[in-house]
Design a protein around this motif. Structure first.
Motif, PDB file in Angstrom:
ATOM      1  N   CYS A 265      56.031  63.278 100.963  1.00  0.00           N
ATOM      2  CA  CYS A 265      56.026  61.873 101.375  1.00  0.00           C
ATOM      3  C   CYS A 265      54.606  61.381 101.679  1.00  0.00           C
ATOM      4  CB  CYS A 265      56.928  61.676 102.594  1.00  0.00           C
ATOM      5  SG  CYS A 265      56.428  62.645 104.043  1.00  0.00           S
ATOM      6  N   GLY A 266      53.603  62.023 101.105  1.00  0.00           N
ATOM      7  CA  GLY A 266      52.236  61.554 101.273  1.00  0.00           C
ATOM      8  C   GLY A 266      51.545  62.026 102.534  1.00  0.00           C
ATOM      9  N   SER A 267      52.084  63.037 103.198  1.00  0.00           N
ATOM     10  CA  SER A 267      51.474  63.473 104.458  1.00  0.00           C
ATOM     11  C   SER A 267      50.097  64.091 104.247  1.00  0.00           C
ATOM     12  CB  SER A 267      52.390  64.465 105.179  1.00  0.00           C
ATOM     13  OG  SER A 267      52.614  65.624 104.400  1.00  0.00           O
ATOM     14  N   THR A 268      49.915  64.817 103.156  1.00  0.00           N
ATOM     15  CA  THR A 268      48.597  65.396 102.889  1.00  0.00           C
ATOM     16  C   THR A 268      47.584  64.304 102.596  1.00  0.00           C
ATOM     17  OG1 THR A 268      49.638  67.408 102.016  1.00  0.00           O
ATOM     18  CG2 THR A 268      47.319  67.049 101.469  1.00  0.00           C
ATOM     19  N   LEU A 269      47.994  63.316 101.818  1.00  0.00           N
ATOM     20  CA  LEU A 269      47.111  62.179 101.540  1.00  0.00           C
ATOM     21  C   LEU A 269      46.769  61.448 102.836  1.00  0.00           C
ATOM     22  CD1 LEU A 269      45.700  60.288  99.532  1.00  0.00           C
ATOM     23  CD2 LEU A 269      47.882  59.053  99.304  1.00  0.00           C
TER      24      LEU A 269
END
Length: 318
Positions: free
Chosen positions: A78-82
């Motif tokens: 869900c884009g947590s690394t981004l």
């Protein structure tokens, strides 16, 4: 220099990576090593060779009192690394992505070791910005204990809506296997449950955990990943101060226009952006229409309060 528990505890240069039996595994790090380590599990990129073992009990005796940590809790894919890397690029504060020791404690809880890990993760290189920790999905099982340790901690609970989550984590056999494993281990899904039932159970478990965390962590907010993907600059502008980070407009614009948002956040050399993601999402919507209907039916069957739950999550949005 001989590493003593007191020396190890005094600086983030000595990172508590994981536990082996009665010992803590200490990995040499520095700012550059933390920045290039996309994840702090087996993929960690140390400052140099030379991991050390130290008795965990001795390290606990020497560890400082835990400072406040800022948190990213999330549902995976869900884009947590981004998000974590973007916040890192905006400031000098330390960002720790998916610490292995936290995941170990989610699988084998140990209150004393959790206190030690939180103390070690909270250390800073200086300045007023709290260390930011991006957890991984199993750590959602530790949310009550983490919240109890510091109810004032700021946190973002990054998530996707039910169907969007299904598109993200049922899109390949490998992803479906992950969903099944995690849903059975943490969400109470029966081993014989269908993919849709496992997905529904996993999503519901995490949403209920997030709602409980909102009660225990007054500084926490929810964030739908689709908003972040669509409006990264405004999202970062609103979120950064809540997590103790600066929100300089020029720097945010530079980060959003730079390579971080045009490459795959977990593999920086691979081209990927929101337009590509949306194209993939459109194809998956057509391919997985039956799966999405099954997921919604499974969720309604398991949670008669599904609509209310979705509204409560949305009401706490950033």
């Amino acid at each position: 220099m001989r590493l003593t528990p007191a020396i190890i505890a005094a600086s983030p240069d000595h990172y508590l990576h994981s536990f082996e039996a009665a010992n803590a595994v200490i990995v040499p790090m520095d700012r550059a090593a933390y920045a290039r380590s996309i994840f702090l599990d087996a993929r960690i990129s140390p400052a140099r060779d030379g991991a050390a073992l130290v008795p965990a009990a001795q390290l606990a005796d020497a560890a400082p009192r835990a400072a406040t940590i800022a948190w990213i809790f999330h549902v995976a894919h869900c884009g947590s690394t981004l998000l974590a890397r973007a916040l890192e690029a905006m400031s000098n504060g330390l960002v720790l992505r998916e610490p292995m020791a936290l995941r170990q404690l989610a699988l084998e809880p140990d209150p004393a070791r959790l206190r030690l890990v939180l103390a070690m993760l909270s250390r800073r290189y200086g300045g007023d910005e709290p260390t930011l920790v991006k957890a991984n999905v199993p750590v959602n099982a530790l949310l009550p204990e983490i919240a109890a340790a510091d109810p004032a901690a700021p946190a973002v609970l990054l998530h996707l809506g039910l169907e969007d989550y299904a598109l993200a984590v049922l899109r390949s056999p490998q992803h479906r296997g992950w969903v099944r494993d995690i849903a059975v281990r943490f969400a109470g899904a029966p081993a014989a449950a269908s993919d849709a039932e496992c997905l529904a159970a996993l999503w519901l478990w995490q949403m209920r955990a997030f709602l409980a965390a909102l009660e225990a962590l007054p500084q926490a907010v929810t964030l739908d990943a689709e908003r972040f993907y669509a409006e990264p600059a405004s999202t970062l502008t609103a979120l950064a101060p809540r997590l103790g980070r600066p929100a300089a407009p020029a720097r945010i614009a530079e980060v959003v226009a730079g390579p971080l948002f045009s490459t795959y956040s977990k593999r920086p050399g691979v081209a990927f952006d929101n337009a590509v993601r949306l194209e993939r999402r459109g194809a998956l919507l057509r391919e997985m229409a039956g799966d999405l209907a099954d997921v919604r039916r499974a969720a309604r069957s398991a949670a008669p309060d599904l609509t209310d739950l979705e509204h409560r999550i949305a009401a706490a949005a950033l």
